[in-house]
Design a protein around this motif. Structure first.
Motif, short mmCIF file in Angstrom:
data_model
loop_
_atom_site.label_atom_id
_atom_site.label_comp_id
_atom_site.label_asym_id
_atom_site.label_seq_id
_atom_site.Cartn_x
_atom_site.Cartn_y
_atom_site.Cartn_z
N UNK A 529 23.27 -95.83 4.65
CA UNK A 529 22.28 -96.33 3.70
C UNK A 529 21.69 -97.62 4.20
N UNK A 530 20.35 -97.64 4.27
CA UNK A 530 19.70 -98.85 4.75
C UNK A 530 19.82 -99.95 3.73
N UNK A 531 20.21 -101.11 4.23
CA UNK A 531 20.28 -102.27 3.36
C UNK A 531 18.91 -102.92 3.29
N UNK A 532 18.19 -102.86 4.42
CA UNK A 532 16.81 -103.36 4.35
C UNK A 532 15.90 -102.44 5.16
N UNK A 533 14.67 -102.39 4.78
CA UNK A 533 13.74 -101.45 5.39
C UNK A 533 13.25 -101.91 6.76
N UNK A 534 13.14 -100.95 7.63
CA UNK A 534 12.60 -101.27 8.96
C UNK A 534 11.09 -101.08 8.94
N UNK A 535 10.45 -101.90 9.71
CA UNK A 535 9.02 -101.70 9.84
C UNK A 535 8.76 -100.42 10.64
N UNK A 536 7.52 -99.97 10.62
CA UNK A 536 7.19 -98.67 11.19
C UNK A 536 7.74 -98.42 12.60
N UNK A 537 7.54 -99.38 13.49
CA UNK A 537 7.93 -99.13 14.87
C UNK A 537 9.22 -99.83 15.26
N UNK A 538 9.84 -100.50 14.26
CA UNK A 538 11.03 -101.27 14.58
C UNK A 538 12.21 -100.33 14.83
N UNK A 544 22.16 -106.44 17.02
CA UNK A 544 21.31 -107.62 16.92
C UNK A 544 21.07 -108.06 15.48
N UNK A 545 21.61 -107.28 14.55
CA UNK A 545 21.25 -107.53 13.16
C UNK A 545 22.38 -108.26 12.44
N UNK A 546 22.02 -109.12 11.53
CA UNK A 546 23.00 -109.87 10.75
C UNK A 546 23.94 -108.91 10.03
N UNK A 547 25.21 -109.23 10.02
CA UNK A 547 26.18 -108.29 9.48
C UNK A 547 25.87 -107.92 8.04
N UNK A 548 25.36 -108.91 7.29
CA UNK A 548 25.10 -108.62 5.88
C UNK A 548 23.94 -107.66 5.68
N UNK A 549 23.13 -107.51 6.74
CA UNK A 549 21.98 -106.62 6.61
C UNK A 549 22.23 -105.28 7.27
N UNK A 550 23.42 -105.17 7.90
CA UNK A 550 23.75 -103.90 8.54
C UNK A 550 23.84 -102.78 7.51
N UNK A 551 23.62 -101.56 7.95
CA UNK A 551 23.64 -100.42 7.04
C UNK A 551 25.01 -100.22 6.42
N UNK A 552 25.00 -99.68 5.19
CA UNK A 552 26.25 -99.25 4.58
C UNK A 552 26.64 -97.90 5.16
N UNK A 553 27.93 -97.74 5.40
CA UNK A 553 28.41 -96.46 5.91
C UNK A 553 29.02 -95.66 4.78
N UNK A 554 28.63 -94.37 4.67
CA UNK A 554 29.15 -93.55 3.58
C UNK A 554 29.78 -92.27 4.11
N UNK A 555 30.70 -91.74 3.32
CA UNK A 555 31.26 -90.45 3.66
C UNK A 555 31.79 -89.82 2.39
N UNK A 556 31.39 -88.54 2.20
CA UNK A 556 32.01 -87.80 1.11
C UNK A 556 32.74 -86.62 1.72
N UNK A 557 33.84 -86.22 1.09
CA UNK A 557 34.62 -85.12 1.67
C UNK A 557 35.52 -84.51 0.61
N UNK A 558 35.92 -83.28 0.85
CA UNK A 558 37.03 -82.71 0.09
C UNK A 558 37.86 -81.84 1.02
#
Lengths: 599, 374
Positions: A529-538, A544-558
């Motif tokens: 899950x993106x924590x902040x939006x990337x610009x079109x070509x970014x 290189x990104x600040x840890x607090x802005x890094x994406x959230x990692x998710x996983x669902x399972x059974x």
């Protein structure tokens, strides 16, 4: 007349006045004074019920009552409260918070009732006061029970804690049942189940001296202890799950798909509830509050995250069941998607694209373009109604207070909230769990549970049984089936679940790392899950990104996939990648439950 | 005035053992009865404390012995010793004011190294004796100037005692002096004049009162104004008496007293214990015995053969009457709390000894009468 006789007559008259007075007191006003004398003699004293204990599902004690000494002051026996408090402060440390809480209670409680000033005195403090006791009439040490959480931080966000009754709590509580009670549930299970845990106050009529010393009990109505609670939580899984996160913040929920029992309720970082029981001091509280990682924040219940790609199995099912797509329809993925007549590119996480993909490949490899297309075909209304069946956008109804409902966007919602029409581009990103879409970890787990058990929406529950203190018998809380999702074609479900198994067990699955050595079959889905939006070509580059802005990692399972015994949802804040960070945590939770024998 | 006296002549049949031992049997019986009654009440008021009963018994023994000894002293001798006793008392009072021992906020005690005693107790007897002695020398009814001198004889010790401060004793001494004056034939119009004067002097007296004494008066008028402070005594004792009802709660069953709600329950407020446990009927019994004592005392006064003994006997008897009326009045909330014990019942001190000495004088007066020709 003889003067002596005059005097005698005078004396006799005075005696008559006295007799009049005595007749008035003893005959005419007798009932009045008898009542007063009874009031003097007999006092009604509350007997505080023992608070119910809390166990995990295997009978491991999570919240207990330990004996503790407290310092109590009976205001009517105090000449100068200020002098008394100052004098006490010379022997025993009295924090400002203790004092102000005491003063609040002082204003609200009757003057003959003892009010606790300090709870949980140390042995040394007890000794120091005892030596000086003669200096403080009206101040007493009483033994009571104080709440204690033997496992400290473990499951603290689920358990919650009790705290001293303060002015605020006093307003909300049934004061007659809380006469004499010191603690009240403030948060978590302790708060939700307050009325069960607290019990019913007992009363005794006691004969007291003018100083309030009890001489004998005239009659007694025993208190009813609070009920013990047996949680659905399994301490072993809880422990394994909390450990699996390492230093990451995040949340994990594990649910038994058969009945909605919550097996693990993780929100990290966590905190030790014990200091809250007797009033946490300001410094420690500020440290917790001002901590960047927000240990007091209940992520499982109140954290709202974009579900990211974990929503794809649900989307796929929506597409199949609504007849918008089939198992065999395919889409070409060039690495981006564009709406007709619009130059904006909706990127796939894989820049080079996945080539020609069908539903299975799109779930297994998490192709975004397929789902952009599917979302658009479904339309936001269909998405909203179908995903709504899995409980998205609605609180799950778990028996812990304070749950947030996430957000499953719709045209209505957008009109109401933003006073704007719905745009097709918003449908597209909703298809991969981005945009306005927000879920709580609990919701995600509940939805996964429904996926695992064939469409039964169960209300997640954290208490599976209660027990009256006087008996051994457990009174089970029955699982609550909220809704059954209509299955048009069983094959659709099987296809989606097969794809989820492939996520973990196929060569190109995004979570293949956890499937390689798994002794049981896991159905899962990664998400980012993106924590902040990337610009079109970014380009997104975790390094290189600040840890607090890094994406959230998710996983669902059974798992086991063919006969699910446990469903989990894991969200690792700023974890980066679902496959490499969140999935291994989920695997450890599954292992803890499926591999280790139940005690 | 002498008619009653003249009609009386003691015949030989009455001059039995009572005259030889100088004991007045009716008075003695009534005193024993009230003392016994007192012990029963005190046992309960003290919470069944045998030690207190023991000490009270010793005290009663001393008091009765003292009474017996004084009863042997002929009134003539007593009359001769009166000025000396009075002067000694005044000197002791002076000594107390200068160097007395303080106890409970009041300077009442004089330490004579052998015994600690309260000179004010001595004055309870010495003042009426002195006034009677002074007026007995004069022609009755007394002249204005003689009355003034007698008033000074009363006022000086009274003021000294009030200063200690001991308002209760001061009131008793004033009334004992007044009774002598009244029996001496104080003119009714003078009496009226002094009554008006006293009423006029009330604000002045108020001015000279101690704060705690003023507080007692305020408390009397409105005890509820300070239910936990100075009004507490009166409120609790009214509750005790009122809750006793007609028949009382039964011996040892008074909750007010046994549960510590009633302060001073063995001493000044013991009447409330009696009222609570024995009810209105129990109080009637007590008053009956008291009435017997006072009536017998007044009979002795009426039968007395000279003006000194007549005035003294009358004054002592009526002072006893004032004693229990003031105590019961204060315990029932009719009078300010002045700190007087309930005679013969309250635990403690020298007051019993003094009182019994007074009864000794009464017995002496009764049994030393000269035989009149039959």
């Amino acid at each position: 007349m003889h003067r002596a006789v005059v005097l005698l007559v005078l004396g006799g008259m005075l005696c008559l006045v006295l007799f009049g007075r005595l007749l008035y007191l003893q005959v005419i006003e007798h009932d009045h004074y008898r009542t007063l004398s009874e009031d003097n003699r007999v006092k009604l004293q509350p007997i505080v019920p023992n608070r119910g204990l809390i166990y995990d599902r295997n009978g491991i004690l999570l919240a207990e009552n330990l004996p503790s000494y407290r310092l109590e002051i009976t205001p009517e026996q105090i000449d100068s409260m200020t002098a008394t408090l100052d004098g006490l402060a010379d022997i025993i440390e009295i924090r400002e918070s203790d004092r102000s809480r005491f003063e609040q209670l002082l204003a609200r409680k009757p003057r003959f009732e003892a009010i606790p000033l300090l709870l949980n005195l140390s042995d040394e403090e007890v000794a120091r006061f005892s030596v000086n006791r003669h200096r403080f009439p009206g101040v007493d040490i009483t033994a009571g029970l104080a709440r204690h959480y033997p496992h400290g931080t473990l499951g603290a966000h689920a358990l919650g804690y009790v705290g001293r009754i303060d002015e605020q709590a006093l307003k909300e509580l049934d004061t007659s049942n809380y006469r004499g009670t010191t603690y009240v549930g403030k948060i978590g299970i302790e708060k939700t189940y307050e009325s069960l845990l607290h019990g019913t106050v007992g009363l005794q009529q006691v004969e007291t001296t003018a100083q309030g010393r009890v001489l004998r009990v005239l009659n007694r109505q025993a208190p009813v202890s609070g009920r013990n609670l047996y949680l659905t939580l399994d301490s072993r899984i809880q422990l394994a799950a909390e450990a699996a996160f390492g230093d990451y913040s995040g949340s994990a929920i594990a649910i038994d798909p058969d009945n909605g029992d919550i097996l693990a309720f993780v929100s990290l970082p966590t905190y030790d509830p014990n200091p809250f029981v007797n009033g946490i001091d300001h410094a420690a509280y500020d440290a917790l509050r001002n901590n960047d990682r927000q240990p007091l924040f209940n992520r499982a219940l109140r954290g709202q995250y974009p579900p990211g790609s974990t929503v794809k199995p649900f989307m796929g099912l929506a597409g199949l069941e609504q007849g918008v797509t089939t198992e065999h329809s395919s889409t070409y993925c060039p690495g981006f998607y564009m709406l007709p007549g619009n130059s904006r590119k909706y990127r796939d996480w894989k820049r080079a694209g996945h080539g020609t993909v069908n539903l299975n490949i799109s779930i297994t490899q998490s192709c975004d373009v397929y789902f952009y297309d599917l979302a658009l075909s479904l339309g936001i209304d269909n998405i909203h109604s179908y995903l709504g069946q899995f409980g998205f956008g609605r609180s799950t109804g778990i028996d812990i207070l304070g749950e947030l409902s996430g957000l499953l966007p719709s045209r209505d919602w957008k009109r109401r909230r933003h006073d704007q029409p719905w745009f097709p581009g918003e449908t597209i990103i909703t298809g991969i769990g981005q945009g306005f879409f927000l879920v709580t970890p609990l919701q995600l787990a509940a939805a996964t549970t429904a996926l695992a058990n064939g469409g039964h929406m169960l209300q997640p529950n954290i208490v599976y049984a209660e027990q009256a203190a006087s008996s051994q018998a457990l009174i089970p809380h029955t699982p609550r089936l909220l809704d059954t999702i209509t299955i048009n074609q069983q094959q659709h479900w099987d296809d989606v679940i097969k794809s989820m198994i492939d996520v973990v067990h196929s060569q190109r699955g995004t979570a293949r790392s956890i499937g390689v050595d798994s002794p049981y079959e896991i159905a899962g889905k990664t998400g980012t899950a993106q924590v902040f939006g990337l610009k079109q070509e970014e380009k997104y580059d975790a390094k290189t990104i600040d840890e607090k802005l890094r994406d959230h990692a998710l996983f669902i399972a059974f798992a086991p996939a063919d006969e699910p015994k446990i469903a989990v949802a894991v969200i690792v804040e700023n974890g980066g990648s679902g496959g490499s960070v969140a999935a291994p945590i989920a695997r450890q939770i599954l292992d803890a439950y499926l591999l280790e024998p139940t005690p | 005035m002498n008619i009653a006296l003249g009609r009386h002549h003691a015949d030989a049949s009455k001059r039995g053992w009572q005259y030889r031992l100088h004991i007045d049997a009716p008075l003695l019986l009534a005193l024993i009865a009230v003392a016994g009654y007192g012990l029963i009440v005190l046992y309960s008021a003290s919470g069944g404390d045998a030690g207190i009963i023991e000490r009270q018994l010793v005290r009663l023994g001393i008091a009765f012995s003292g009474m017996f000894v004084i009863a042997q002293v002929p009134p003539r001798l007593l009359q001769r010793l009166t000025p000396w006793a009075f002067m000694t008392g005044v000197l002791f009072l002076l000594a107390v004011l200068i160097g007395g021992e303080t106890s409970g906020g009041a300077q009442r005690w004089l330490n004579l190294y052998i015994v600690r005693f309260q000179p004010s107790e001595l004055m309870k007897l010495a003042v009426p004796m002195m006034v009677a002695w002074y007026l007995a020398e004069a022609r009755l009814p007394p002249h204005r100037w003689q009355l003034l001198a007698a008033a000074v004889l009363i006022a000086v010790p009274m003021a000294m005692i009030a200063k200690q401060p001991d308002l209760g004793t001061a009131v008793l001494i004033a009334s004992s002096g007044f009774f002598v004056l009244f029996l001496a034939g104080l003119q009714w119009r003078l009496l009226a004049f002094f009554s008006v004067l006293t009423a006029a002097a009330t604000p002045v007296i108020w001015h000279f009162m101690h704060d705690y004494q003023r507080q007692r008066v305020i408390t009397l008028l409105n005890p509820e104004s300070d239910p936990l402070g100075s009004g507490y005594h009166i409120i609790q004792s009214k509750i005790a008496i009122g809750s006793g009802g007609l028949f009382g709660k039964g011996w040892m069953n008074g909750t007010q007293s046994h549960l510590d709600f009633l302060p001073e329950r063995s001493t000044d407020f013991i009447f409330a214990v009696l009222g609570e446990e024995f009810g209105f009927l129990g109080i009637l019994l007590l008053f009956g015995i008291y009435a017997l004592i006072v009536l017998r005392g007044m009979m002795i006064a009426i039968q007395a053969q000279d003006s000194y003994t007549r005035m003294l006997a009358g004054s002592l008897s009526m002072t006893f009457c004032v004693y229990f009326i003031v105590n019961t009045g204060m315990v029932t909330g009719l009078l300010p709390v002045v700190g007087l014990p309930l005679p013969m019942i309250s635990y403690g001190g020298t007051s019993i000894v003094t009182m019994m000495a007074g009864f000794g004088i009464l017995m002496s007066i009764q049994t030393h009468r000269k035989l009149l020709a039959t």
